[in-house]
Design a protein around this motif. Structure first.
Motif, PDB file in Angstrom:
ATOM      1  N   GLY A 169       8.202   5.385   5.850  1.00  0.00           N
ATOM      2  CA  GLY A 169       7.845   6.647   5.223  1.00  0.00           C
ATOM      3  C   GLY A 169       8.303   7.847   6.019  1.00  0.00           C
ATOM      4  O   GLY A 169       9.204   7.761   6.865  1.00  0.00           O
ATOM      5  N   ARG A 170       7.663   8.982   5.751  1.00  0.00           N
ATOM      6  CA  ARG A 170       8.026  10.248   6.382  1.00  0.00           C
ATOM      7  C   ARG A 170       6.758  10.970   6.838  1.00  0.00           C
ATOM      8  O   ARG A 170       5.781  11.066   6.093  1.00  0.00           O
ATOM      9  CB  ARG A 170       8.796  11.129   5.406  1.00  0.00           C
ATOM     10  N   LEU A 171       6.782  11.477   8.065  1.00  0.00           N
ATOM     11  CA  LEU A 171       5.697  12.286   8.609  1.00  0.00           C
ATOM     12  C   LEU A 171       6.201  13.710   8.752  1.00  0.00           C
ATOM     13  O   LEU A 171       7.211  13.956   9.419  1.00  0.00           O
ATOM     14  CB  LEU A 171       5.251  11.740   9.967  1.00  0.00           C
ATOM     15  N   SER A 172       5.511  14.636   8.118  1.00  0.00           N
ATOM     16  CA  SER A 172       5.898  16.035   8.200  1.00  0.00           C
ATOM     17  C   SER A 172       4.653  16.866   8.476  1.00  0.00           C
ATOM     18  O   SER A 172       3.550  16.340   8.631  1.00  0.00           O
ATOM     19  CB  SER A 172       6.574  16.483   6.897  1.00  0.00           C
ATOM     20  N   GLY A 173       4.816  18.164   8.532  1.00  0.00           N
ATOM     21  CA  GLY A 173       3.657  19.016   8.770  1.00  0.00           C
ATOM     22  C   GLY A 173       4.056  20.371   9.288  1.00  0.00           C
ATOM     23  O   GLY A 173       5.213  20.625   9.650  1.00  0.00           O
ATOM     24  N   TRP A 215       0.872  -1.173   0.000  1.00  0.00           N
ATOM     25  CA  TRP A 215       0.000   0.000   0.000  1.00  0.00           C
ATOM     26  C   TRP A 215       0.909   1.222   0.000  1.00  0.00           C
ATOM     27  O   TRP A 215       1.799   1.329   0.841  1.00  0.00           O
ATOM     28  CB  TRP A 215      -0.872   0.033   1.251  1.00  0.00           C
ATOM     29  N   SER A 216       0.686   2.143  -0.921  1.00  0.00           N
ATOM     30  CA  SER A 216       1.423   3.405  -0.932  1.00  0.00           C
ATOM     31  C   SER A 216       0.429   4.540  -0.758  1.00  0.00           C
ATOM     32  O   SER A 216      -0.576   4.606  -1.468  1.00  0.00           O
ATOM     33  CB  SER A 216       2.193   3.574  -2.245  1.00  0.00           C
ATOM     34  N   VAL A 217       0.719   5.427   0.196  1.00  0.00           N
ATOM     35  CA  VAL A 217      -0.193   6.522   0.512  1.00  0.00           C
ATOM     36  C   VAL A 217       0.585   7.828   0.547  1.00  0.00           C
ATOM     37  O   VAL A 217       1.623   7.926   1.215  1.00  0.00           O
ATOM     38  CB  VAL A 217      -0.891   6.298   1.866  1.00  0.00           C
ATOM     39  N   PHE A 222       3.774   7.347   2.894  1.00  0.00           N
ATOM     40  CA  PHE A 222       3.972   6.093   3.602  1.00  0.00           C
ATOM     41  C   PHE A 222       3.823   4.906   2.655  1.00  0.00           C
ATOM     42  O   PHE A 222       3.124   4.982   1.641  1.00  0.00           O
ATOM     43  CB  PHE A 222       2.960   5.955   4.746  1.00  0.00           C
ATOM     44  N   LYS A 223       4.471   3.804   3.043  1.00  0.00           N
ATOM     45  CA  LYS A 223       4.359   2.557   2.298  1.00  0.00           C
ATOM     46  C   LYS A 223       4.190   1.421   3.289  1.00  0.00           C
ATOM     47  O   LYS A 223       4.967   1.288   4.229  1.00  0.00           O
ATOM     48  CB  LYS A 223       5.606   2.326   1.430  1.00  0.00           C
ATOM     49  N   PHE A 224       3.158   0.633   3.078  1.00  0.00           N
ATOM     50  CA  PHE A 224       2.883  -0.514   3.945  1.00  0.00           C
ATOM     51  C   PHE A 224       3.043  -1.785   3.125  1.00  0.00           C
ATOM     52  O   PHE A 224       2.396  -1.957   2.096  1.00  0.00           O
ATOM     53  CB  PHE A 224       1.470  -0.433   4.531  1.00  0.00           C
ATOM     54  N   THR A 225       3.925  -2.661   3.588  1.00  0.00           N
ATOM     55  CA  THR A 225       4.224  -3.901   2.880  1.00  0.00           C
ATOM     56  C   THR A 225       3.847  -5.085   3.739  1.00  0.00           C
ATOM     57  O   THR A 225       4.186  -5.135   4.933  1.00  0.00           O
ATOM     58  CB  THR A 225       5.716  -3.985   2.523  1.00  0.00           C
ATOM     59  N   GLU A 226       3.158  -6.026   3.143  1.00  0.00           N
ATOM     60  CA  GLU A 226       2.774  -7.250   3.841  1.00  0.00           C
ATOM     61  C   GLU A 226       3.240  -8.443   3.014  1.00  0.00           C
ATOM     62  O   GLU A 226       2.813  -8.641   1.882  1.00  0.00           O
ATOM     63  CB  GLU A 226       1.261  -7.306   4.048  1.00  0.00           C
ATOM     64  N   LYS A 227       4.153  -9.213   3.571  1.00  0.00           N
ATOM     65  CA  LYS A 227       4.703 -10.373   2.885  1.00  0.00           C
ATOM     66  C   LYS A 227       4.794 -11.519   3.870  1.00  0.00           C
ATOM     67  O   LYS A 227       5.477 -11.426   4.889  1.00  0.00           O
ATOM     68  CB  LYS A 227       6.083 -10.053   2.312  1.00  0.00           C
ATOM     69  N   ASN A 228       4.078 -12.606   3.546  1.00  0.00           N
ATOM     70  CA  ASN A 228       3.959 -13.739   4.459  1.00  0.00           C
ATOM     71  C   ASN A 228       3.397 -13.235   5.784  1.00  0.00           C
ATOM     72  O   ASN A 228       2.338 -12.637   5.821  1.00  0.00           O
ATOM     73  CB  ASN A 228       5.306 -14.436   4.620  1.00  0.00           C
ATOM     74  N   ALA A 229       4.116 -13.440   6.879  1.00  0.00           N
ATOM     75  CA  ALA A 229       3.623 -12.971   8.177  1.00  0.00           C
ATOM     76  C   ALA A 229       4.260 -11.650   8.571  1.00  0.00           C
ATOM     77  O   ALA A 229       4.056 -11.160   9.682  1.00  0.00           O
ATOM     78  CB  ALA A 229       3.903 -14.022   9.255  1.00  0.00           C
TER      79      ALA A 229
END
Length: 645
Positions: free
Chosen positions: A317-321, A286-288, A304-311
């Protein structure tokens, strides 16, 4: 064989072929009604699933392709299912091309020329062990969903149950190849959270046409999962899969944790949030890009990038503001956006248990860069900026490389929360350098007057605690806190008021307040089982020395402090008695040592009987330079040791 016999056999053969052709065309003309029973039996054997065809209105043709018309088609569910049927369709018309059948026989995906039905009701299931109801044979992988060049279903229902995803859906849909739309509206549950959704596409989903199989199709989704609402407007590359889409999103909910629950991502408990941006879903990622991420009054963004592989699950990513309000993160430690919250009567430190299991659900690697952090008080200067590195690995949350600037100084260090055990272990190692108190402390005073306190604040914080809530961790703290003010000054009026020096305070008020240079200002506190005790807490000036003794217990949430002023000069009118701070965190109390004041007043009354002027003698203070020097000696000796400077 004689010639006449060969001619006779050839004659009979021609007759037989003619009869077969005539019979074929007759059967074609009447639509082969007598094949309903055999076809039903053959499909049942081939698919290993009971198939029922309404024989009263059955039509079949083979010329130019296979054409089937059935008044009602019913396909039974697998033996392990509790459903009454897997598929029920009325007035079904199916057209298949022989070339497409040959390609499917060669292993390609089946392409259906057209499928039309007045109604279509499906009940699809996947068990916890991975069995799927739409796999119509005993072995092999489930077949790919066919491509449809023409699909018309004006009315349909879909029930879908997936034990592995913890998903249950009951929905109504309509599909039209003519209008190139697929609409589905449904309700259900996802991971025990209530689910409601509406999907509209610019093509037929999940049944796409062969010509558009590789083309992107428009996709709009409006959904509510639990307390989170989502709106999505984008495209899907493979309409038969949920693993390939992208577009713009808007999402909102009461907390980021409510968003993380359904998708299996560990997110902090926060104030209500709303976000919009771009989301892309690929096979395992997932890329957001969060263009805006507003949490309460905080204004953040990030990628952000969320990766799910096997378990394995990983968020990076980076949080800014531009602004972060700490109060918006208060629920993370069990507080509330209206202030600290505790269920126990008279207690203020948050005691809600941590969700330690969520820390072990995934790993994370986030860089933080925020321009301003509001400390939720008008009395303190914000942090500008805050930079840090957040890592979550196997249940251990670390915020390292902390660098926060404020009032010409900075705070650096590391925070960590180890959630691998039954109780969390919290550690803090922070260093404060060069913070200008006159800028950091926002104390109201007339512009013409000097600040109440000034100077460079330096300090160290080294603490460790453990527990299942913020209150338990604070109650178990061990370590030390040290601070020193260099090149500082303090309000003359403040020192005299602290010593209850009435005459000097009146004089300063009339003449005007001035700043007393602090020759030494240091605090060296030990922390044991949540109790803070000053080994030394002294401010020394040419006028007086002020020191604080006692303790503050985070375990019991009580205050027991005494502030004493040792004057160096003469004063004709002073009550000079310790100031006491007591009570609980919720109801602190400020008072003076009544016994000492009582003795002075009693002495004054007795002396007044002798001479009215003698009544002033108990209120005259000649000063105690030796006491002040003794108190400050330890300050000078420990100032470097306490702060490491």
């Amino acid at each position: 064989m004689p010639t006449h016999k060969r001619l006779r056999l050839r004659h009979y053969g021609l007759i037989a072929i003619t009869l077969l052709v005539i019979g074929f065309f007759i059967a074609e003309a009447v639509w082969w009604p007598f094949l309903a029973g055999p076809l039903e039996k053959q499909l049942t054997q081939t698919l290993n699933r009971k198939v029922s065809l309404t024989q009263g209105d059955f039509k079949l043709r083979f010329l130019g392709g296979i054409k089937v018309h059935v008044a009602q088609l019913v396909v039974a569910p697998p033996p392990w299912s509790t459903a009454t049927s897997m598929l029920e369709a009325t007035r079904v018309e199916l057209n298949l091309n022989y070339a497409d059948l040959w390609n499917a026989y060669q292993g390609q995906r089946l392409s259906v020329a057209s499928l039309q039905a007045a109604s279509l009701d499906t009940n699809l299931e996947r068990s916890a062990s991975g069995q799927v109801s739409w796999q119509l044979r005993n072995s092999g992988t489930p077949p790919a969903i066919p491509l449809f060049n023409l699909l018309e279903v004006p009315k349909g229902t879909l029930k879908f149950s997936d034990a592995q995803l913890q998903l249950m859906v009951e929905s109504e849909f309509s599909a039209s190849a003519i209008n190139k739309t697929f609409n589905i509206n449904g309700t259900g549950s996802f991971k025990k959270l209530p689910l409601k959704f509406a999907i509209l596409t610019s093509n037929i989903l999940p049944w796409e046409s062969a010509e558009t199989a590789a083309a992107r199709v428009g996709l709009k989704i409006n959904a509510t999962v639990g307390r989170v609402t989502l709106a999505f407007n984008g495209t899907a590359l493979n309409a038969t899969s949920i693993n390939d889409f992208g577009g713009n999103y808007t999402i909102k909910g009461p907390s980021l944790a409510a968003l993380g629950d359904p998708i299996g991502v560990t997110l902090p408990t926060t104030s209500a949030f709303v976000s919009d941006g771009i989301i892309v879903r690929s096979t395992a990622d997932w890329s957001v890009i969060a263009k805006t991420l507003n949490i309460g009054a905080s204004r953040l963004s990030g990628a952000f990038k969320f990766t799910e592989k096997n378990a394995s699950r990983n968020l990076s990513g980076r949080l800014s503001g531009t602004k972060l309000n700490l109060i918006d993160l208060a629920p993370t430690i069990g507080g509330s956006t209206n202030g600290i919250r505790n269920n126990a009567k008279g207690k203020v430190l948050p005691n809600r248990p941590f969700d330690l299991a969520s820390l072990r659900a995934m790993d994370a690697n986030i860089l933080i860069d925020i321009k301003e952090v509001d400390l939720n008080t008008t009395r303190l200067e914000p942090l500008r900026p805050l930079q840090a590195h957040l890592q979550l690995t196997s249940g251990v949350l670390t915020i390292s490389s902390i660098q926060a600037n404020t009032a010409q100084g900075n705070v650096r260090g590391q925070l960590a929360l180890d959630g691998r055990g039954q109780e969390a272990i919290w550690t803090a190692r922070l260093q404060i350098s060069g913070v200008r108190l006159e800028q950091w402390l926002k104390l109201s005073k007339r512009e013409s007057l000097p600040p109440y306190i000034s100077g460079q604040l330096n300090g160290l914080v080294n603490l460790r605690g453990e527990g299942r809530s913020t209150a338990e961790i604070l109650a178990s703290l061990q370590g030390k806190v040290a601070a020193q003010i260099k090149n500082g000054s303090i309000s003359h009026l403040l020192i005299e008021a602290a010593g209850l020096d009435i005459a000097q305070a009146i004089g300063v008020t009339i003449i005007g307040d001035d700043a007393l240079k602090m020759t030494c200002a240091v605090a060296d506190l030990t922390v044991d089982k949540g109790v803070f005790r000053p080994r030394l807490m002294v401010i020394d000036t040419k006028d007086s020395a002020l020191w604080v003794a006692g303790q503050v217990s985070l375990a019991k949430e009580i205050l027991d402090l005494k502030a004493v002023v040792a004057p160096r000069d003469f004063s004709p009118l002073t009550l000079r008695t310790p100031i006491l701070v007591s009570g609980s965190f919720s109801t602190p109390k400020f008072s003076v040592d009544k016994n000492k004041i009582g003795i002075k007043i009693g002495s004054a009354l007795l002396l007044a009987l002798v001479n009215p002027l003698a009544a002033l003698l108990p209120f005259i203070d000649a000063g105690d330079t030796q006491a002040a020097d003794n108190a400050i000696l330890g300050c000078k000796n420990l100032s470097i040791k306490a702060t490491g400077r």
